[in-house]
Every structure is written in structure tokens, then in C-alpha cells.
Write an enzyme that holds these catalytic residues in place. Structure first.
Site, PDB file in Angstrom:
ATOM      1  NE  ARG A 168       8.588  -2.893   0.434  1.00 55.91           N
ATOM      2  CZ  ARG A 168       8.673  -2.398   1.640  1.00 55.91           C
ATOM      3  NH1 ARG A 168       9.672  -2.296   2.415  1.00 55.91           N
ATOM      4  NH2 ARG A 168       7.570  -2.294   2.589  1.00 55.91           N
ATOM      5  CB  SER A 220       3.009  -1.241  -1.720  1.00 61.04           C
ATOM      6  OG  SER A 220       2.555  -0.905  -0.448  1.00 61.04           O
ATOM      7  CD  GLU A 290       7.013  -2.943  -2.765  1.00 64.09           C
ATOM      8  OE1 GLU A 290       6.536  -4.141  -2.598  1.00 64.09           O
ATOM      9  OE2 GLU A 290       6.680  -1.763  -2.251  1.00 64.09           O
TER      10      GLU A 290
HETATM   11  N1  EPU Z   1      -2.629   7.127   2.652  1.00 63.91           N
HETATM   12  C1  EPU Z   1      -3.625   7.969   2.141  1.00 63.91           C
HETATM   13  N2  EPU Z   1      -4.378   7.465   1.390  1.00 63.91           N
HETATM   14  C2  EPU Z   1      -4.250   6.019   1.139  1.00 63.91           C
HETATM   15  C3  EPU Z   1      -3.349   5.217   1.662  1.00 63.91           C
HETATM   16  C4  EPU Z   1      -2.407   6.057   2.566  1.00 63.91           C
HETATM   17  O1  EPU Z   1      -3.738   9.276   2.470  1.00 63.91           O
HETATM   18  O2  EPU Z   1      -5.507   5.552   0.128  1.00 63.91           O
HETATM   19  C5  EPU Z   1      -1.720   7.828   3.516  1.00 63.91           C
HETATM   20  C6  EPU Z   1      -1.798   7.247   5.017  1.00 63.91           C
HETATM   21  O3  EPU Z   1      -2.700   7.914   5.808  1.00 63.91           O
HETATM   22  C7  EPU Z   1      -0.334   7.506   5.664  1.00 63.91           C
HETATM   23  C8  EPU Z   1       0.572   7.567   4.504  1.00 63.91           C
HETATM   24  O4  EPU Z   1      -0.412   7.655   3.206  1.00 63.91           O
HETATM   25  O5  EPU Z   1      -0.361   8.769   6.138  1.00 63.91           O
HETATM   26  C9  EPU Z   1       1.345   5.988   4.334  1.00 63.91           C
HETATM   27  O6  EPU Z   1       0.218   5.078   4.082  1.00 63.91           O
HETATM   28  P1  EPU Z   1       0.685   3.837   5.084  1.00 63.91           P
HETATM   29  O7  EPU Z   1       1.033   3.771   6.555  1.00 63.91           O
HETATM   30  O8  EPU Z   1      -0.441   2.919   4.640  1.00 63.91           O
HETATM   31  O9  EPU Z   1       1.970   2.950   4.468  1.00 63.91           O
HETATM   32  P2  EPU Z   1       2.367   3.082   3.038  1.00 63.91           P
HETATM   33  O10 EPU Z   1       3.690   3.979   2.883  1.00 63.91           O
HETATM   34  O11 EPU Z   1       1.311   3.119   1.874  1.00 63.91           O
HETATM   35  C10 EPU Z   1       4.186   1.172   3.694  1.00 63.91           C
HETATM   36  C11 EPU Z   1       4.994  -0.044   2.734  1.00 63.91           C
HETATM   37  C12 EPU Z   1       4.047  -1.518   3.032  1.00 63.91           C
HETATM   38  C13 EPU Z   1       3.932  -1.315   4.495  1.00 63.91           C
HETATM   39  C14 EPU Z   1       3.359  -0.528   5.315  1.00 63.91           C
HETATM   40  C15 EPU Z   1       3.417  -0.431   6.688  1.00 63.91           C
HETATM   41  C16 EPU Z   1       5.756   0.746   0.689  1.00 63.91           C
HETATM   42  C17 EPU Z   1       5.282   1.074  -0.756  1.00 63.91           C
HETATM   43  N3  EPU Z   1       4.784   0.238   1.255  1.00 63.91           N
HETATM   44  O12 EPU Z   1       2.992   1.551   3.015  1.00 63.91           O
HETATM   45  O13 EPU Z   1       4.493  -2.077   2.486  1.00 63.91           O
HETATM   46  O14 EPU Z   1       3.233  -2.625   4.903  1.00 63.91           O
HETATM   47  O15 EPU Z   1       4.158   0.903   4.939  1.00 63.91           O
HETATM   48  O16 EPU Z   1       4.694  -0.434   7.159  1.00 63.91           O
HETATM   49  O17 EPU Z   1       6.934   0.928   1.092  1.00 63.91           O
HETATM   50  C18 EPU Z   1       4.423  -3.705   0.212  1.00 63.91           C
HETATM   51  O18 EPU Z   1       5.767  -3.307   0.075  1.00 63.91           O
HETATM   52  O19 EPU Z   1       3.988  -4.346  -0.495  1.00 63.91           O
HETATM   53  C19 EPU Z   1       3.755  -3.119   1.574  1.00 63.91           C
HETATM   54  C20 EPU Z   1       2.598  -3.561   1.652  1.00 63.91           C
END
Ligand code: EPU
Length: 300
Positions: A168, A220, A290
Site C-alpha cells: 500500500r 481499510s 492506510e
Molecule cells: N477479521 C476479523 N474481524 C473483522 C474483520 C476481519 O476477525 O472485523 C479477520 C478475518 O476473519 C480474516 C482476517 O481478519 O481472518 C483478514 O480479514 P480480510 O480477509 O477481510 O482481509 P483484510 O486483511 O482485512 C485486506 C485488504 C483489503 C482487501 C482484502 C481482501 C488491507 C489493509 N486490507 O483486508 O483492502 O480488500 O484484504 O483482499 O490490506 C483496502 O486496502 O482498502 C482494502 C479494502
């Protein structure tokens, strides 16, 4: 005033409300505002802005940017250039093109590799700036080169290596905020349109299932700390549904702050501070934003 010439620059509007230009629907005003559907005049304009030390900010969909300002001095340039051309494996696309449109066009053309763009609500320019990514893909994986206008107003082509992408992050985000990204060229591979489209739909389905896309947010809010998930950490602090004014930690995904309708930038900043404080107290981890905060950034 060094910026008085902008009053009579073709297309410039004064004291423009930024709310309608912000995907988040949180605004303030821009002292001067210019929407460009064609970037031919950009080099000269950028040279003059720098020469006369007029501040400027380039935006696309403002889907990752929080305007925490009353009135931003200088010029806001909104790029709405929307041009896509395919030449063999290379696809060149102008900065103002929405990423989901790029993904859809590539599926139609049977070009694979950019399906992740269906999960990025911003423009191509903003996505290069922030090395946007989703669902296993990011700009860095596919970018061959970026076309830019440098602060002197010269058009340049930068390789992916020169863009110095990181998670990012990019050279533009770190230190080249006066450079303007005008277009990007990505590499793709040939595949049946139906196969590409199926993957694109899977990206959208997963996004709908895990993210509050039916509400206004900036995606995010915080980057994921190394080996951790910001969403999981914020969730574990019991903050889902926590509300300050019109801003709420999404009950669906704890790293998203949704605008319930009338959220102010200060509501969002206060909620961000609370999320950071709680995660620091409980886990000893410092969350790093971010989203890009314009204006009262120090409170974020
Ligand atoms: N989780 C929780 N509680 C929550 C949210 C998530 O326990 O409220 C857990 C999920 O169950 C999972 C882990 O956290 O085990 C990761 O969550 P998720 O798969 O939703 O992905 P993320 O790491 O939160 C990242 C990117 C997103 C992208 C998604 C899908 C970052 C900061 N975020 O989210 O990017 O869409 O993966 O690939 O890297 C963005 O950058 O704006 C963005 C939306």
C-alpha cells in the site's frame, strides 16, 4: 496573491464543495477546483503551479482520501480521463479510469491478470499512487510502467522499479506528491472471456460477503501490521458498531469506518484515534493509517 491567475484559468471553479467529489461524502471546500477529462494542458499547468509555489492536490475518485479541511488552499485537480487501449499483452489506461471499469473491460477483451481491480473502488491513478490491491493481486504485480508529469511539467515514463512499490505504498505516496500520474500500462495474459469474468465475479462476491460495500467508507482504514490483521485486532477490542457522530466502525468489518450519512471528518478522526488507542493498549501494536488524510492529519 500567487494563485490569482487561477480565477481566469479555463474550467477552474472557486470555493468548490468537495463532498460530491469524495466517495466518502465528506468534504470541506477547495479554494480552486479543476476537473480534467483530457490531460493535454496538464504539463504546462503543473509547471506553472510549481513555478509560482501554488499548492495542488490531484484526486481521482477520492475513495481512499479523507478531506479534514474547511477550505484547502491552492488547486484541487480531479482527473476524469478514461481511455483504455490494448496492444498485445499490454493494456494502457489513463489515470481517471475507475479500476472496476478496467476489470470489466479486460474480462470482455479476454485479458487476464487484472481481476483484482474489480475489488478496488478507486481510479487507476489513485491505485498506482497507493499500490492498491485486493484478493491476492495488487498494482505492483502487473504494472509495467507509469506515465507521469514531473514537478517541472515534463512528461516522463517510470518503470515499476522506479515506482518503488511496497505494501500500500509507492514512491509517489512517500515523497513524490507533486508528481502527477497520468496513465499506467499493465501486463495481461490471454484467456477466455468467460473464465476471466468468472474470477472477476468471485472477487465481487467475496467483497460483498466480507466488506460493507453497500455503505460509504474509505476501505481499510489501517494497514495490516506485519503478520496480523488490523480488522481482527480492532474486532477483538470489541469496537464493531462503535459510533462517534455519523461515523461507525462497521459491524461487518472492523477495519472499515462507514459514514452513516452525516459523518464529519472529525467524527472519523476521533474514531480512528479510539481504534488506535484501544489496539495499542490491548496488543501493544501501533496501527498505521492506510487512508490518506488531507488537512488535520496529525490527529489521525
Ligand atoms: N477479521 C476479523 N474481524 C473483522 C474483520 C476481519 O476477525 O472485523 C479477520 C478475518 O476473519 C480474516 C482476517 O481478519 O481472518 C483478514 O480479514 P480480510 O480477509 O477481510 O482481509 P483484510 O486483511 O482485512 C485486506 C485488504 C483489503 C482487501 C482484502 C481482501 C488491507 C489493509 N486490507 O483486508 O483492502 O480488500 O484484504 O483482499 O490490506 C483496502 O486496502 O482498502 C482494502 C479494502
Amino acid at each position: 496573491m500567487p494563485d490569482a491567475w487561477l480565477t481566469s484559468y479555463p474550467g477552474v471553479r472557486e470555493h468548490e464543495l468537495l463532498r460530491p467529489h469524495s466517495w466518502y461524502r465528506i468534504g470541506g471546500r477547495a479554494r480552486y477546483f479543476l476537473e480534467l477529462a483530457d490531460d493535454a494542458a496538464l504539463p504546462q499547468l503543473v509547471a506553472r503551479l510549481n513555478g509560482e509555489q501554488v499548492p495542488y492536490l490531484v484526486i481521482g475518485a477520492a475513495s481512499n482520501t479523507l478531506f479534514a479541511i474547511d477550505e484547502l488552499p491552492g488547486l484541487v485537480i480531479k482527473l476524469t480521463t478514461a481511455r483504455i487501449s490494448v496492444d498485445g499483452d499490454a493494456v494502457s489506461v489513463s489515470a481517471g479510469t475507475p479500476m472496476p471499469k478496467l476489470a470489466a473491460e479486460m474480462a470482455r477483451a479476454g485479458r487476464a491478470g487484472l481481476e483484482f481491480a474489480a475489488g478496488v473502488p478507486g481510479t487507476v491513478g489513485g491505485s498506482v499512487f497507493g499500490n492498491a490491491g485486493a484478493f491476492g493481486g495488487e498494482v505492483n504485480d502487473r504494472l509495467l510502467r507509469a506515465e507521469v508529469v514531473d514537478p517541472e511539467g515534463k512528461r516522463q515514463v517510470m518503470t515499476a522499479a522506479e515506482c518503488a512499490f511496497a505494501y500500500r505504498d509507492s514512491a509517489f505516496k512517500r515523497s513524490r506528491d507533486r508528481w502527477v500520474i497520468t496513465a499506467a500500462t499493465f501486463t495481461t495474459t490471454s484467456e477466455a472471456p468467460a473464465t476471466v469474468r468468472a474470477r472477476l465475479l468471485a472477487v465481487q462476491k467475496h467483497r460483498r460477503a466480507t466488506q460493507p460495500i453497500e455503505q460509504r467508507s474509505l476501505g481499510s482504514t489501517f494497514k495490516n501490521p506485519a503478520g496480523e490483521s488490523a480488522g481482527r485486532l480492532i474486532d477483538a477490542c470489541g469496537l464493531k458498531g462503535r459510533r462517534i457522530g455519523g461515523a461507525q466502525v462497521s459491524p461487518k468489518h472492523a477495519n472499515f469506518i462507514v459514514n452513516l450519512g452525516e459523518a464529519s471528518a472529525d467524527d472519523v478522526l476521533a474514531l480512528m484515534a479510539e481504534m488506535r488507542d484501544r489496539v495499542r493498549e490491548r496488543f501493544g501494536i501501533e496501527l498505521e493509517p492506510e487512508i490518506r488524510v488531507i488537512g488535520r492529519a496529525k490527529q489521525a
